[in-house]
Design a protein around this motif. Structure first.
Motif, short mmCIF file in Angstrom:
data_model
loop_
_atom_site.label_atom_id
_atom_site.label_comp_id
_atom_site.label_asym_id
_atom_site.label_seq_id
_atom_site.Cartn_x
_atom_site.Cartn_y
_atom_site.Cartn_z
N MET A 1 -20.15 -1.33 101.06
CA MET A 1 -19.05 -0.36 100.85
C MET A 1 -18.09 -0.80 99.77
SD MET A 1 -17.49 0.97 104.43
CE MET A 1 -17.08 -0.66 104.95
N THR A 2 -17.85 -2.13 99.72
CA THR A 2 -16.81 -2.64 98.82
C THR A 2 -17.42 -3.33 97.60
OG1 THR A 2 -16.67 -4.85 99.82
CG2 THR A 2 -15.36 -3.10 100.84
N ALA A 3 -18.73 -3.25 97.45
CA ALA A 3 -19.44 -3.96 96.38
C ALA A 3 -19.09 -5.45 96.40
CB ALA A 3 -19.14 -3.34 95.02
N GLY A 4 -18.92 -5.97 97.59
CA GLY A 4 -18.64 -7.41 97.76
C GLY A 4 -17.18 -7.79 97.57
N MET A 5 -16.33 -6.79 97.24
CA MET A 5 -14.93 -7.13 96.93
C MET A 5 -14.13 -7.54 98.16
SD MET A 5 -13.76 -4.51 93.95
CE MET A 5 -14.21 -3.02 94.81
N ASP A 6 -14.62 -7.17 99.36
CA ASP A 6 -13.87 -7.52 100.58
C ASP A 6 -13.66 -9.03 100.68
OD1 ASP A 6 -16.78 -7.44 101.10
OD2 ASP A 6 -16.23 -8.07 103.12
N ARG A 7 -14.60 -9.80 100.15
CA ARG A 7 -14.46 -11.26 100.21
C ARG A 7 -13.25 -11.72 99.41
NH1 ARG A 7 -20.84 -12.67 99.86
NH2 ARG A 7 -21.02 -13.21 102.02
N GLY A 8 -13.09 -11.13 98.21
CA GLY A 8 -11.95 -11.49 97.37
C GLY A 8 -10.63 -11.07 98.02
N TRP A 9 -10.64 -9.91 98.70
CA TRP A 9 -9.41 -9.45 99.36
C TRP A 9 -9.01 -10.41 100.49
CZ3 TRP A 9 -11.89 -3.99 100.19
CH2 TRP A 9 -12.03 -3.36 98.94
N ARG A 10 -10.02 -10.88 101.23
CA ARG A 10 -9.69 -11.84 102.30
C ARG A 10 -9.15 -13.14 101.70
NH1 ARG A 10 -14.32 -9.97 104.17
NH2 ARG A 10 -14.20 -8.42 105.83
N ARG A 11 -9.76 -13.58 100.60
CA ARG A 11 -9.26 -14.80 99.94
C ARG A 11 -7.81 -14.60 99.49
NH1 ARG A 11 -12.62 -18.87 99.22
NH2 ARG A 11 -14.82 -18.42 99.40
N ALA A 12 -7.50 -13.42 98.97
CA ALA A 12 -6.13 -13.14 98.53
C ALA A 12 -5.17 -13.18 99.73
CB ALA A 12 -6.06 -11.79 97.83
N ALA A 13 -5.64 -12.69 100.88
CA ALA A 13 -4.79 -12.71 102.09
C ALA A 13 -4.54 -14.15 102.53
CB ALA A 13 -5.46 -11.90 103.21
N VAL A 14 -5.58 -14.98 102.46
CA VAL A 14 -5.40 -16.40 102.86
C VAL A 14 -4.45 -17.08 101.88
CG1 VAL A 14 -6.58 -18.62 103.17
CG2 VAL A 14 -7.63 -16.52 104.05
N ARG A 15 -4.57 -16.76 100.59
CA ARG A 15 -3.63 -17.35 99.62
C ARG A 15 -2.20 -16.92 99.92
NH1 ARG A 15 -7.61 -16.19 95.81
NH2 ARG A 15 -6.59 -14.30 95.15
N ALA A 16 -2.04 -15.66 100.35
CA ALA A 16 -0.69 -15.17 100.68
C ALA A 16 -0.12 -15.93 101.89
CB ALA A 16 -0.73 -13.67 100.96
N LEU A 17 -0.99 -16.31 102.81
CA LEU A 17 -0.53 -17.06 103.98
C LEU A 17 -0.23 -18.51 103.59
CD1 LEU A 17 -0.05 -16.85 107.06
CD2 LEU A 17 -2.36 -17.74 107.39
N ALA A 18 -1.04 -19.05 102.66
CA ALA A 18 -0.88 -20.43 102.17
C ALA A 18 -0.78 -21.43 103.32
CB ALA A 18 0.35 -20.54 101.25
N PRO A 19 -1.78 -21.48 104.20
CA PRO A 19 -1.71 -22.42 105.33
C PRO A 19 -1.94 -23.85 104.88
CG PRO A 19 -3.85 -21.34 105.28
CD PRO A 19 -3.07 -20.75 104.14
N VAL A 20 -1.24 -24.78 105.51
CA VAL A 20 -1.44 -26.19 105.14
C VAL A 20 -2.57 -26.77 106.00
CG1 VAL A 20 0.93 -26.54 104.35
CG2 VAL A 20 0.37 -26.98 106.74
N PRO A 21 -3.27 -27.79 105.50
CA PRO A 21 -4.36 -28.38 106.29
C PRO A 21 -3.84 -28.85 107.65
CG PRO A 21 -4.42 -29.21 104.03
CD PRO A 21 -3.17 -28.39 104.16
N GLY A 22 -4.64 -28.60 108.67
CA GLY A 22 -4.27 -29.04 110.02
C GLY A 22 -3.45 -28.02 110.79
N SER A 23 -2.97 -26.97 110.10
CA SER A 23 -2.13 -25.98 110.81
C SER A 23 -3.00 -25.11 111.73
CB SER A 23 -1.35 -25.11 109.82
OG SER A 23 -2.23 -24.55 108.88
N LEU A 24 -2.36 -24.62 112.79
CA LEU A 24 -3.07 -23.81 113.79
C LEU A 24 -2.86 -22.34 113.44
CD1 LEU A 24 -4.64 -23.90 116.48
CD2 LEU A 24 -2.43 -23.78 117.66
N ILE A 25 -3.94 -21.67 113.07
CA ILE A 25 -3.86 -20.29 112.54
C ILE A 25 -4.68 -19.35 113.42
CG2 ILE A 25 -4.22 -18.80 110.53
CD1 ILE A 25 -2.27 -21.09 109.95
#
Ligand SMILES: C[S@@+](CC[C@H](N)C(=O)[O-])C[C@H]1O[C@@H](n2cnc3c(N)ncnc32)[C@H](O)[C@@H]1O
Length: 240
Positions: free
Chosen positions: A38-62
């Motif tokens: 449906m998204t021509a594979g773009m959904d993966r990039g959108w999820r990566r952008a969401a994770v970047r927006a969260l910017a979780p630090v290693p070890g954090s509980l998400i």
């Protein structure tokens, strides 16, 4: 009709949770494939952008709410986070767990409803959800639950599809999303209902500015959002 009429053909709020859970249960085995198509594979990039927006630090509980087949869990593992997924569709989580096990990966999964999350107040360092919020029966209650389980100062990031505003593109999106996607979805999943619910649920969902306002009303502060993919996808972020 190229643009679905908001609310038309959707379950009532009282029936929505059961309807949505059954629907995702029925398409769980085809969900990842349909997303990529449906998204021509773009959904993966959108999820990566969401994770970047969260910017979780290693070890954090998400927490990933409405984790489905768990694509966010994989991205959080890449960042060395302690990720937990919750969803009320066991077939979706089981499909994701099988795929992850085949790749030698695992993450804790809990059956749970976004309207009454099975976690204590202030449990998580951060939280994500992808393509969840238009599916919940009570948006304000879900937002309040998301905020409740976050530690003070922790952020929630919400990734969701939005119906584009620009007139001509709006019609084109309607044709693609309202006509073509249901046809392909029916051919692949064999479920005539599932992928016609998808455009109807997007058409009935709040706009990106409205969602930002609802997050503020739920008590989130520093609420921001950005849109991607010509205004068809929005990433909202708010802090408890
Ligand atoms: C479109 S899928 C998204 C899955 C995944 N987050 C992703 O990015 O691909 C929506 C998921 O939300 C789940 N869901 C919908 N309403 C829910 C609720 N009230 N509580 C828990 N899960 C819910 C569905 O079962 C489904 O797995």
């Amino acid at each position: 009709m190229s643009v679905p009429v908001p609310g038309l053909g959707l379950p009532t709020p009282a029936a929505k949770s059961g309807y949505v859970s059954r629907m995702f249960g029925s398409i769980a085995g085809h969900y990842d494939l349909m997303n990529r198509l449906m998204t021509a594979g773009m959904d993966r990039g959108w999820r990566r952008a969401a994770v970047r927006a969260l910017a979780p630090v290693p070890g954090s509980l998400i927490l990933d709410v409405g984790t489905g087949t768990g694509d966010f869990l994989d991205l959080l593992a890449e960042r060395d986070c302690r990720a937990v997924g919750t969803d009320f569709s066991l077939p979706m989580m089981l499909a994701g767990r099988a795929r992850r096990a085949a790749d030698g990966r695992a993450a804790p999964l809990l059956a749970g409803d976004a309207l009454a999350l099975p976690f204590a107040d202030q449990s998580f360092d951060g939280l994500l959800n992808g393509f969840l919020l238009r599916n919940v029966a009570d948006l304000d209650r879900a937002l309040s639950e998301l905020r409740r389980v976050l530690k003070p100062g922790a952020a929630a990031v919400c990734l969701e599809i939005t119906w584009p505003r620009a007139p001509i593109f709006r019609q084109a999106f309607g044709l693609y999303f309202g006509r073509l996607v249901p046809l392909v979805g029916r051919a692949i999943s064999g479920d005539p209902e599932a992928y016609s619910y998808l455009p109807r649920s997007v058409a009935a969902f709040v706009t990106a500015p409205e969602l930002a306002e609802r997050m503020r009303t739920a008590g989130f502060r520093e609420v921001t959002y950005r849109t991607l993919a010509l205004g068809t996808v929005a990433i909202h972020r708010g802090v408890r």
